[in-house]
Design an enzyme around this catalytic site. Structure first.
Site, PDB file in Angstrom:
ATOM      1  N   TYR A  14       0.742  -1.318  -0.044  1.00 62.60           N
ATOM      2  CA  TYR A  14      -0.060   0.060   0.051  1.00 62.60           C
ATOM      3  C   TYR A  14       0.963   1.248  -0.119  1.00 62.60           C
ATOM      4  CZ  TYR A  14      -4.303  -2.632   0.957  1.00 62.60           C
ATOM      5  OH  TYR A  14      -5.235  -3.582   0.808  1.00 62.60           O
ATOM      6  N   GLY A  16       4.569   1.321  -0.694  1.00 58.08           N
ATOM      7  CA  GLY A  16       5.639   1.031  -1.734  1.00 58.08           C
ATOM      8  C   GLY A  16       5.196   1.490  -3.292  1.00 58.08           C
ATOM      9  N   ARG A  41       1.307 -10.593  -6.636  1.00 54.93           N
ATOM     10  CA  ARG A  41       1.303  -9.117  -6.275  1.00 54.93           C
ATOM     11  C   ARG A  41       2.007  -8.211  -7.586  1.00 54.93           C
ATOM     12  NH1 ARG A  41       1.384  -5.711  -0.622  1.00 54.93           N
ATOM     13  NH2 ARG A  41      -0.789  -6.306  -0.407  1.00 54.93           N
ATOM     14  N   CYS A 275      -1.814   1.094  10.566  1.00 55.20           N
ATOM     15  CA  CYS A 275      -0.940   1.992  11.321  1.00 55.20           C
ATOM     16  C   CYS A 275      -1.327   2.272  12.509  1.00 55.20           C
ATOM     17  CB  CYS A 275      -0.712   3.236  10.384  1.00 55.20           C
ATOM     18  SG  CYS A 275       0.563   2.910   9.068  1.00 55.20           S
ATOM     19  N   LYS A 278      -0.729  -0.088  15.617  1.00 55.43           N
ATOM     20  CA  LYS A 278       0.540  -0.721  15.578  1.00 55.43           C
ATOM     21  C   LYS A 278       1.568   0.357  15.912  1.00 55.43           C
ATOM     22  CE  LYS A 278       2.905  -0.577  11.898  1.00 55.43           C
ATOM     23  NZ  LYS A 278       3.391  -0.772  10.571  1.00 55.43           N
ATOM     24  N   ARG A 432     -21.223   5.128  11.767  1.00 56.29           N
ATOM     25  CA  ARG A 432     -20.603   6.163  11.244  1.00 56.29           C
ATOM     26  C   ARG A 432     -21.069   7.721  11.286  1.00 56.29           C
ATOM     27  NH1 ARG A 432     -14.813   5.472  10.386  1.00 56.29           N
ATOM     28  NH2 ARG A 432     -14.742   3.457   9.920  1.00 56.29           N
TER      29      ARG A 432
HETATM   30  C1  UDX Z   1       4.427  -1.329   5.185  1.00 56.18           C
HETATM   31  C2  UDX Z   1       4.574  -1.419   6.561  1.00 56.18           C
HETATM   32  O1  UDX Z   1       3.660  -2.298   7.092  1.00 56.18           O
HETATM   33  C3  UDX Z   1       4.349  -0.281   7.468  1.00 56.18           C
HETATM   34  O2  UDX Z   1       4.727  -0.370   8.478  1.00 56.18           O
HETATM   35  C4  UDX Z   1       5.094   1.068   6.703  1.00 56.18           C
HETATM   36  O3  UDX Z   1       4.387   2.111   7.158  1.00 56.18           O
HETATM   37  C5  UDX Z   1       4.631   1.157   5.154  1.00 56.18           C
HETATM   38  O4  UDX Z   1       5.122  -0.084   4.656  1.00 56.18           O
HETATM   39  P1  UDX Z   1       2.177  -1.394   3.486  1.00 56.18           P
HETATM   40  O5  UDX Z   1       2.866  -0.989   2.572  1.00 56.18           O
HETATM   41  O6  UDX Z   1       0.901  -1.074   3.917  1.00 56.18           O
HETATM   42  O7  UDX Z   1       2.928  -0.849   4.778  1.00 56.18           O
HETATM   43  O8  UDX Z   1       2.445  -3.146   3.762  1.00 56.18           O
HETATM   44  P2  UDX Z   1       2.084  -4.057   2.819  1.00 56.18           P
HETATM   45  O9  UDX Z   1       0.844  -3.753   1.848  1.00 56.18           O
HETATM   46  O10 UDX Z   1       1.736  -5.355   3.422  1.00 56.18           O
HETATM   47  O11 UDX Z   1       3.529  -4.323   1.902  1.00 56.18           O
HETATM   48  C6  UDX Z   1       4.553  -5.031   2.269  1.00 56.18           C
HETATM   49  C7  UDX Z   1       4.963  -5.656   1.014  1.00 56.18           C
HETATM   50  O12 UDX Z   1       6.258  -6.275   1.280  1.00 56.18           O
HETATM   51  C8  UDX Z   1       4.185  -6.917   0.684  1.00 56.18           C
HETATM   52  O13 UDX Z   1       3.931  -6.913  -0.824  1.00 56.18           O
HETATM   53  C9  UDX Z   1       5.216  -8.214   1.036  1.00 56.18           C
HETATM   54  O14 UDX Z   1       4.970  -8.950   0.042  1.00 56.18           O
HETATM   55  C10 UDX Z   1       6.548  -7.378   0.480  1.00 56.18           C
HETATM   56  N1  UDX Z   1       7.640  -8.153   1.269  1.00 56.18           N
HETATM   57  C11 UDX Z   1       7.786  -8.349   2.479  1.00 56.18           C
HETATM   58  C12 UDX Z   1       8.943  -8.129   0.544  1.00 56.18           C
HETATM   59  O15 UDX Z   1       8.876  -7.970  -0.631  1.00 56.18           O
HETATM   60  N2  UDX Z   1       9.914  -8.962   1.227  1.00 56.18           N
HETATM   61  C13 UDX Z   1       9.836  -9.108   2.556  1.00 56.18           C
HETATM   62  O16 UDX Z   1      10.861  -9.595   2.898  1.00 56.18           O
HETATM   63  C14 UDX Z   1       8.804  -8.976   3.089  1.00 56.18           C
HETATM   64  C1  UDX Z   2      -3.106   7.055   8.704  1.00 56.65           C
HETATM   65  C2  UDX Z   2      -2.490   8.441   8.474  1.00 56.65           C
HETATM   66  O1  UDX Z   2      -3.647   9.429   8.642  1.00 56.65           O
HETATM   67  C3  UDX Z   2      -1.358   8.599   7.754  1.00 56.65           C
HETATM   68  O2  UDX Z   2      -0.806   9.761   7.613  1.00 56.65           O
HETATM   69  C4  UDX Z   2      -0.422   7.557   7.789  1.00 56.65           C
HETATM   70  O3  UDX Z   2       0.721   7.728   6.935  1.00 56.65           O
HETATM   71  C5  UDX Z   2      -0.893   6.190   7.863  1.00 56.65           C
HETATM   72  O4  UDX Z   2      -1.996   6.313   8.792  1.00 56.65           O
HETATM   73  P1  UDX Z   2      -4.711   5.642   7.399  1.00 56.65           P
HETATM   74  O5  UDX Z   2      -4.735   4.496   8.090  1.00 56.65           O
HETATM   75  O6  UDX Z   2      -4.523   5.338   5.761  1.00 56.65           O
HETATM   76  O7  UDX Z   2      -3.643   6.814   7.383  1.00 56.65           O
HETATM   77  O8  UDX Z   2      -6.250   6.433   7.225  1.00 56.65           O
HETATM   78  P2  UDX Z   2      -6.824   7.518   8.073  1.00 56.65           P
HETATM   79  O9  UDX Z   2      -7.453   8.615   7.255  1.00 56.65           O
HETATM   80  O10 UDX Z   2      -5.727   8.353   8.869  1.00 56.65           O
HETATM   81  O11 UDX Z   2      -7.842   7.147   8.842  1.00 56.65           O
HETATM   82  C6  UDX Z   2      -7.540   6.194   9.940  1.00 56.65           C
HETATM   83  C7  UDX Z   2      -8.728   5.462  10.815  1.00 56.65           C
HETATM   84  O12 UDX Z   2      -9.484   6.761  11.273  1.00 56.65           O
HETATM   85  C8  UDX Z   2     -10.001   5.089   9.719  1.00 56.65           C
HETATM   86  O13 UDX Z   2     -10.489   4.059  10.245  1.00 56.65           O
HETATM   87  C9  UDX Z   2     -11.224   6.281   9.826  1.00 56.65           C
HETATM   88  O14 UDX Z   2     -12.398   5.827   9.464  1.00 56.65           O
HETATM   89  C10 UDX Z   2     -10.852   6.728  11.178  1.00 56.65           C
HETATM   90  N1  UDX Z   2     -11.361   8.006  11.464  1.00 56.65           N
HETATM   91  C11 UDX Z   2     -10.791   9.220  10.810  1.00 56.65           C
HETATM   92  C12 UDX Z   2     -12.264   8.361  12.421  1.00 56.65           C
HETATM   93  O15 UDX Z   2     -13.045   7.452  13.026  1.00 56.65           O
HETATM   94  N2  UDX Z   2     -12.654   9.696  12.638  1.00 56.65           N
HETATM   95  C13 UDX Z   2     -12.112  10.747  12.034  1.00 56.65           C
HETATM   96  O16 UDX Z   2     -12.518  11.766  12.065  1.00 56.65           O
HETATM   97  C14 UDX Z   2     -11.075  10.621  11.046  1.00 56.65           C
END
Ligand code: UDX
Ligand code: UDX
Length: 458
Positions: A14, A16, A41, A275, A278, A432
């Site tokens: 998500y 990269g 992927r 995020c 975690k 919501r």
């Molecule tokens: C990741 C991290 O989880 C998060 O902490 C950070 O903020 C941004 O990067 P995301 O991109 O959402 O978030 O994770 P995910 O969609 O699970 O993608 C990670 C990718 O890395 C997967 O496609 C996985 O197959 C790949 N991967 C994992 C590798 O290519 N090599 C590895 O050894 C492990």
């Molecule tokens: C978050 C951060 O916003 C981003 O900067 C970081 O890089 C990754 O983590 P993300 O988790 O993708 O991004 O979405 P975000 O829009 O932050 O929403 C997080 C959660 O909060 C969602 O479940 C959303 O529905 C909820 N939310 C958001 C509420 O419940 N109320 C609000 O007013 C705003």
């Protein structure tokens, strides 16, 4: 065309995938390669059926793919060729051993660092894109620099702030780009190289440089602050339900103060996403490991309040449906953790679905993008669960609807038509607060918003 730099990203997730698509789009002079261990992927990144749903992403990928943007599984050769390597592999919360449930599992990161050493033949800049515990860069630098080849790797922390559902927009118009480096000559130089990438489209005053630890910690703190606002308003929504106050009116009145503002002040069933939880647990773990127990407890409450809000929502469904939901058909309207994404990681929908299944309800899950992930999340538990993208079909014969995700399409549904096909009494639990509650009540529904008085015909 000869490229001036080779950029590699390890991890086509998500973060990269979209980040590299925008870098490629905005920097035609750089060659950008994205690799991943997951062949399927990568296959999808090379097709028009991308592995993630993000508004505007397909256009960006199509515009750059094959020109200066490449998706591949050839990890060793790509490492050898790269000048700059972004690492964006996942770092989930540890499920075992020391720090289980709190600390980040860094095994993918460490494995990646060893691969980088193994396949490098010249100095490189290594950029942390995954969110990592503070001081990980230091540990990684040790793995990278203690190599027998004597190659210099400069580690940079460049946390990503994009939010899912608006990733393309956030990447194109970021509030800031944060670049952390060692405070040495080579560290400053590497930071300049990374800043030069973003300077292709981001105004220079929005590119902030800090030391490595500040950059790593800023990411955790930004997410902790955002999540804290949601837990704060959700805590007040519980109080509103006990009094005659209305949480939407409070959000408006409080948010009108410029110092507070309207963002992240909407009460909800709880925050989800990969995020927030975690990162806060990471922060809590770091604080505890330094003996800062009060600081740790303070931030941990944000996560506890989020669990409480989900539990409260579930209990309300059960209580208001006369304390039994065995065999009752309940539609979850939405399953993604937020609108405009198919991502369901940490979605409150998972918690609610599992608990409703424990109570033996008959579940229908309806979401425009997240059904594929919902099926994976409920695998093994979903005997009898219906997955249905069409809300009208989903509602046929149902007793209740629970709104989990704030999709725009749900706001525009014809609820009269829906009411007519449901069993009576018909219930709506709006997790919501996106629906017109008065109108639903007039149609005949018993309506249970969040943090507002319920509207019932009993
Ligand atoms: C990741 C991290 O989880 C998060 O902490 C950070 O903020 C941004 O990067 P995301 O991109 O959402 O978030 O994770 P995910 O969609 O699970 O993608 C990670 C990718 O890395 C997967 O496609 C996985 O197959 C790949 N991967 C994992 C590798 O290519 N090599 C590895 O050894 C492990
Ligand atoms: C978050 C951060 O916003 C981003 O900067 C970081 O890089 C990754 O983590 P993300 O988790 O993708 O991004 O979405 P975000 O829009 O932050 O929403 C997080 C959660 O909060 C969602 O479940 C959303 O529905 C909820 N939310 C958001 C509420 O419940 N109320 C609000 O007013 C705003």
């Amino acid at each position: 065309m000869k490229f001036t730099k080779n950029i590699l990203c390890i991890g086509a997730g998500y973060v990269g995938g979209p980040t590299m698509a925008i870098i490629a789009l905005k920097c035609p002079d750089y060659k950008v390669t994205v690799v991943d261990v997951n062949e399927e992927r990568i296959g999808r990144w090379n097709s028009d059926d991308l592995p993630i749903y993000e508004p505007g992403l397909l256009n960006a990928v199509q515009a750059a793919r094959g020109k200066n943007l490449f998706f591949s599984t050839a990890i060793p050769e790509s490492i050898t060729d790269a000048d700059i390597i972004f690492v964006s592999v996942n770092t989930p919360t540890k499920t075992f051993g020391l720090g289980a449930g709190m600390a980040s599992d860094l095994q993918h990161w460490e494995k990646t660092a060893h691969q980088i050493v193994a396949y490098s033949e010249r100095p490189k800049i290594i950029v942390e894109k995954s969110t990592l515990p503070v001081r990980t860069a230091e540990a990684m630098e040790r793995i990278l620099s203690e190599n027998i080849k004597n190659i210099h790797f400069e580690v940079i922390s460049n946390p990503e702030f994009l939010a899912e559902g608006s990733a393309v927009k956030d990447l194109l118009e970021p509030d800031r780009v944060l670049i952390g480096s060692q405070q040495t000559e080579s560290g400053f130089e590497a930071a300049r190289v990374i800043a030069a990438i973003y300077a292709h489209w981001v105004p220079i005053e929005k590119i902030i440089t800090t030391n490595l630890w500040s950059a790593e910690l800023s990411k955790l703190v930004a997410n902790a602050f955002l999540a804290q606002r949601i837990s704060s308003i959700n805590a007040i929504s519980a109080l509103c339900e006990k009094t005659d106050a209305d949480i939407s009116e409070i959000s408006f009145a409080v948010g009108s103060d410029k110092r507070i503002g309207f963002d992240f002040i909407n009460a909800s069933i709880g925050f989800g996403g990969s995020c927030f939880k975690k990162d806060i647990l990471n922060l809590v773990y770091i604080c505890r490991s330094y003996g800062l127990n009060e600081v740790a407890d303070y931030w941990e409450m944000v996560v506890k309040m989020n669990a409480y809000q989900q539990e409260r929502f579930l209990r309300k469904i059960i209580k208001e449906m006369f304390n039994t939901i065995v065999g009752k058909k309940i539609v979850l309207l939405g399953f993604a953790f937020k609108a405009n994404t198919g991502d369901t990681r940490e979605s409150p929908g998972i918690f609610v679905a599992k608990k409703l299944l424990d109570e033996r309800a008959a579940l229908v899950i309806c979401d425009p993008q997240a059904l594929e992930n919902a099926r994976k999340d409920l695998a093994g538990l979903d005997d009898g669960v219906i997955y249905e993208a069409d809300p009208y079909r989903a509602a046929a014969g149902a007793q209740a609807i629970a709104v989990i995700t704030e999709w725009d399409v749900f706001k525009k549904l014809d609820f009269e038509k829906i009411f007519n096909v449901m069993q009576k009494p018909a219930f709506i639990f709006d997790g919501r607060n996106i629906l017109d509650h008065r109108r639903l009540f007039e149609i005949g529904f018993n309506v249970f918003p969040l943090g507002k008085p319920s509207l019932t015909h009993f």
